[in-house]
Design an enzyme around this catalytic site. Structure first.
Site, PDB file in Angstrom:
ATOM      1  N   GLU A  52      50.741   8.065  12.898  1.00 13.80           N
ATOM      2  CA  GLU A  52      50.000   8.549  13.688  1.00 13.80           C
ATOM      3  C   GLU A  52      48.668   8.272  13.015  1.00 13.80           C
ATOM      4  OE1 GLU A  52      51.576   9.462  16.542  1.00 13.80           O
ATOM      5  OE2 GLU A  52      53.777   9.350  16.121  1.00 13.80           O
ATOM      6  N   ASN A  55      43.979  12.481  15.049  1.00 11.44           N
ATOM      7  CA  ASN A  55      43.645  13.850  16.398  1.00 11.44           C
ATOM      8  C   ASN A  55      45.346  13.813  16.392  1.00 11.44           C
ATOM      9  OD1 ASN A  55      41.056  13.536  16.124  1.00 11.44           O
ATOM     10  ND2 ASN A  55      40.617  11.505  16.186  1.00 11.44           N
ATOM     11  N   ARG A 292      35.899   3.364  22.614  1.00 17.06           N
ATOM     12  CA  ARG A 292      36.505   3.281  21.681  1.00 17.06           C
ATOM     13  C   ARG A 292      37.582   1.687  22.109  1.00 17.06           C
ATOM     14  NH1 ARG A 292      40.758   2.356  18.411  1.00 17.06           N
ATOM     15  NH2 ARG A 292      42.041   3.860  18.391  1.00 17.06           N
ATOM     16  N   ASP A 371      30.652  12.150  14.666  1.00 20.57           N
ATOM     17  CA  ASP A 371      30.681  11.249  16.232  1.00 20.57           C
ATOM     18  C   ASP A 371      31.334  12.385  16.663  1.00 20.57           C
ATOM     19  OD1 ASP A 371      29.536   8.686  15.552  1.00 20.57           O
ATOM     20  OD2 ASP A 371      31.106   7.779  15.234  1.00 20.57           O
TER      21      ASP A 371
HETATM   22  N1  LIG Z   1      33.807   7.084  14.010  1.00 17.83           N
HETATM   23  C1  LIG Z   1      34.062   6.352  15.341  1.00 17.83           C
HETATM   24  N2  LIG Z   1      35.935   6.131  14.271  1.00 17.83           N
HETATM   25  C2  LIG Z   1      36.384   6.329  16.115  1.00 17.83           C
HETATM   26  C3  LIG Z   1      36.261   6.382  16.584  1.00 17.83           C
HETATM   27  N3  LIG Z   1      36.796   5.815  17.799  1.00 17.83           N
HETATM   28  C4  LIG Z   1      37.849   5.971  16.650  1.00 17.83           C
HETATM   29  N4  LIG Z   1      37.937   5.919  15.887  1.00 17.83           N
HETATM   30  C5  LIG Z   1      39.001   5.705  14.116  1.00 17.83           C
HETATM   31  O1  LIG Z   1      40.147   5.548  15.215  1.00 17.83           O
HETATM   32  C6  LIG Z   1      40.932   6.737  14.802  1.00 17.83           C
HETATM   33  C7  LIG Z   1      41.784   6.636  16.224  1.00 17.83           C
HETATM   34  O2  LIG Z   1      42.787   7.344  16.115  1.00 17.83           O
HETATM   35  P1  LIG Z   1      43.185   8.778  16.714  1.00 17.83           P
HETATM   36  O3  LIG Z   1      42.337   9.559  15.975  1.00 17.83           O
HETATM   37  O4  LIG Z   1      44.680   9.013  16.653  1.00 17.83           O
HETATM   38  O5  LIG Z   1      42.827   8.475  18.002  1.00 17.83           O
HETATM   39  P2  LIG Z   1      43.606   7.375  19.195  1.00 17.83           P
HETATM   40  O6  LIG Z   1      42.038   6.955  19.883  1.00 17.83           O
HETATM   41  O7  LIG Z   1      43.962   8.052  20.766  1.00 17.83           O
HETATM   42  O8  LIG Z   1      44.636   6.824  18.946  1.00 17.83           O
HETATM   43  P3  LIG Z   1      46.062   6.127  19.085  1.00 17.83           P
HETATM   44  O9  LIG Z   1      45.615   8.083  18.586  1.00 17.83           O
HETATM   45  O10 LIG Z   1      45.980   5.989  17.623  1.00 17.83           O
HETATM   46  O11 LIG Z   1      46.172   6.483  20.050  1.00 17.83           O
HETATM   47  C8  LIG Z   1      40.564   7.841  14.530  1.00 17.83           C
HETATM   48  O12 LIG Z   1      41.162   8.955  14.053  1.00 17.83           O
HETATM   49  C9  LIG Z   1      39.370   7.224  13.911  1.00 17.83           C
HETATM   50  O13 LIG Z   1      38.690   6.700  12.531  1.00 17.83           O
HETATM   51  C10 LIG Z   1      34.651   7.029  16.759  1.00 17.83           C
HETATM   52  O14 LIG Z   1      34.236   6.855  18.223  1.00 17.83           O
HETATM   53  N5  LIG Z   1      33.936   6.979  16.059  1.00 17.83           N
END
Ligand SMILES: Nc1nc2c(ncn2[C@@H]2O[C@H](COP(=O)(O)OP(=O)(O)OP(=O)(O)O)[C@@H](O)[C@H]2O)c(=O)[nH]1
Ligand SMILES: *[C@@H]1O[C@H](CO)[C@@H](O)[C@H](O)[C@H]1NC(C)=O
Length: 431
Positions: A52, A55, A292, A371
């Site tokens: 997981e 977030n 994303r 961010d």
């Molecule tokens: N710095 C930065 N990191 C990002 C961004 N988008 C995603 N990430 C990275 O990728 C991760 C995405 O996983 P989650 O936080 O769980 O959120 P999610 O986009 O719903 O992805 P899943 O839960 O895996 O479906 C984040 O925690 C960051 O580490 C962004 O806009 N900026």
């Protein structure tokens, strides 16, 4: 101070230099909490499925925190914050293994403590004096499945090969956040269909150890303390980002986006007496987009636009909201970001680029929070379909008091028409 303004095809890409000279960089080395109660406090620990992301883990915290809150109505319990480590998305190679990261790197512990008693795992180990956890319960589903949902929990044989094994001395060895010396005295699998708060009778009556660890805590659901409840929002509001990360984000807003809390009507107060209405906040004169990419290109190919199409969608918001700057939060590699920037002619595009020092200190998790913080303060925000990263920004904007029109927008897939492209669910804050 921020340096290196890289001009790229008429647009700007920003690098932020560290602000290490500021005295806000104190690590909070708080002594563990002391309680007035006659009864010695017990400790609740938890962990989440390793797959997981950051977030979703924040959401699991809310469930467990509300369990601890309810426990404290009858007995003193302290929540031990699970150190952050080795998340799938934290891929910056130079940082090596990103493990054993304390919560204070990302969150304001004083603020969490206005909701429930919490301590860091390392402080727990100091208090206990030995690297030991009393009882571990590994939550799992029911082998036989279920036809109607009802609340139940039973100690059962493990369905999967457990992550825990007994060594020759009878100690249970397991992952325990990469602290190899830590062991548990007792271990069992538990099949559970349960609200988080429903664990209370079990913890109070069926367990006796000073510390109890619930693994796979994401199996516990919010139940009546769902996103619609004031309890959810109370716990959520207590999850303030660390002062240091907020300061870095605020300095970037001020310097590049002409945004500050006074002008934008986003001033923070102690959350226990901060109550905003939709529309109270104005936000800085910029649009923010959560773009994303990476695994989302495959996972949600229908709902993720091409870069060209994303730029087209963003442009539509600029005039109605009267903004000429765009802040991009993205996990995209640089090439993709540059490609996106080139789709704009006059509009200035900004991205937060951490210095080496910021990256080393706050890691990928801290940069992602910066961010999110900047996105949370924009006049208008456009997110990504079903991304929990985006959802947490929605919540932050609810807390700050933004209008819902300025918050609940998402990028549509290039092929999605307006009807198909359903906009995000509005989770109104409640107090
Ligand atoms: N710095 C930065 N990191 C990002 C961004 N988008 C995603 N990430 C990275 O990728 C991760 C995405 O996983 P989650 O936080 O769980 O959120 P999610 O986009 O719903 O992805 P899943 O839960 O895996 O479906 C984040 O925690 C960051 O580490 C962004 O806009 N900026
Ligand atoms: C907890 O204890 C009660 C009373 O002994 C028992 O009925 C119940 O099954 C136990 N719960 C679990 C999950 O083992």
């Amino acid at each position: 101070m921020f340096t290196s303004l890289v001009i790229f095809s008429g647009c700007y890409m920003i690098s932020a230099e560290d602000m290490a000279d500021k005295d806000v960089f104190q690590t909070s080395n708080q002594p563990p909490l002391q309680f007035g109660q006659a009864k010695e406090p017990r400790y609740l620990l938890y962990d989440v499925n390793p797959g997981e992301g950051f977030n979703l883990r924040r959401d699991v915290y809310i469930r467990v925190a509300n369990l601890v809150k309810v426990l404290n109505e009858d007995e003193p319990w302290i929540l031990v914050l699970p150190p952050w480590g080795r998340l799938y998305h934290w891929q910056t190679r130079e940082l090596g293994a990103q493990i054993k990261i304390p919560w204070s790197t990302f969150f304001d512990l004083e603020s969490l403590r206005k909701h429930i008693p919490v301590i860091e795992f390392e402080d727990y180990l100091k208090v206990i004096g030995k690297p030991v956890i009393g009882e571990v319960y590994y939550l799992q589903s029911y082998k036989e499945g279920w036809d109607k949902w009802e609340e139940k929990m039973d100690i059962r044989e493990c369905i999967d090969k457990p992550r825990y094994q007994q060594d020759e001395n009878g100690k249970w060895r397991g992952p325990f956040f990469y602290y190899d010396e830590v062991y548990a005295e007792k271990f069992a699998c538990m099949s559970a269909q349960s609200y988080a708060v429903s664990m209370k009778p079990f913890l109070m009556k069926n367990t006796t150890a000073r510390s109890v660890f619930l693994d796979r805590a994401e199996a516990l659901i919010h139940g009546m303390f769902s996103e619609w409840s004031a309890e959810y929002w109370t716990a959520r509001r207590s999850m303030r980002f660390s002062r240091e990360l907020r300061d870095i984000g605020d300095a970037f807003r001020e310097k590049y986006l002409r945004s500050n809390d006074k002008k934008d009507r986003t001033e923070l107060k102690d959350w226990t007496n901060m109550k905003r209405k939709h529309g109270d906040a104005l936000g800085g004169p910029y649009l923010a987009v959560h773009l994303r990419r990476k695994d989302y290109l495959h996972a949600h190919s229908k709902q993720v636009p091409t870069l060209k199409n994303a730029a087209k969608q963003i442009k539509k918001f600029l005039i109605p909201y009267d903004v000429q700057r765009v802040f991009v939060a993205t996990d995209a590699p640089d090439e993709e970001f540059f490609e996106f920037v080139q789709k704009f002619k006059k509009t200035k595009i900004y991205r937060f680029e951490p210095t080496k020092e910021i990256l080393e200190k706050y890691k990928d998790g801290g940069v992602a929070i910066i961010d999110q913080w900047i996105c949370a303060h924009a006049r208008v925000f456009v997110g990504t379909y079903v991304s929990t990263f985006t959802f947490r920004i929605h919540e932050e904007r609810e807390i700050l008091g933004f209008s819902q029109e300025s918050t609940y927008n998402r990028l549509c897939g290039s092929e999605e028409d307006d009807k198909e492209c359903e906009q995000p669910t509005k989770w109104s804050i409640s107090y």
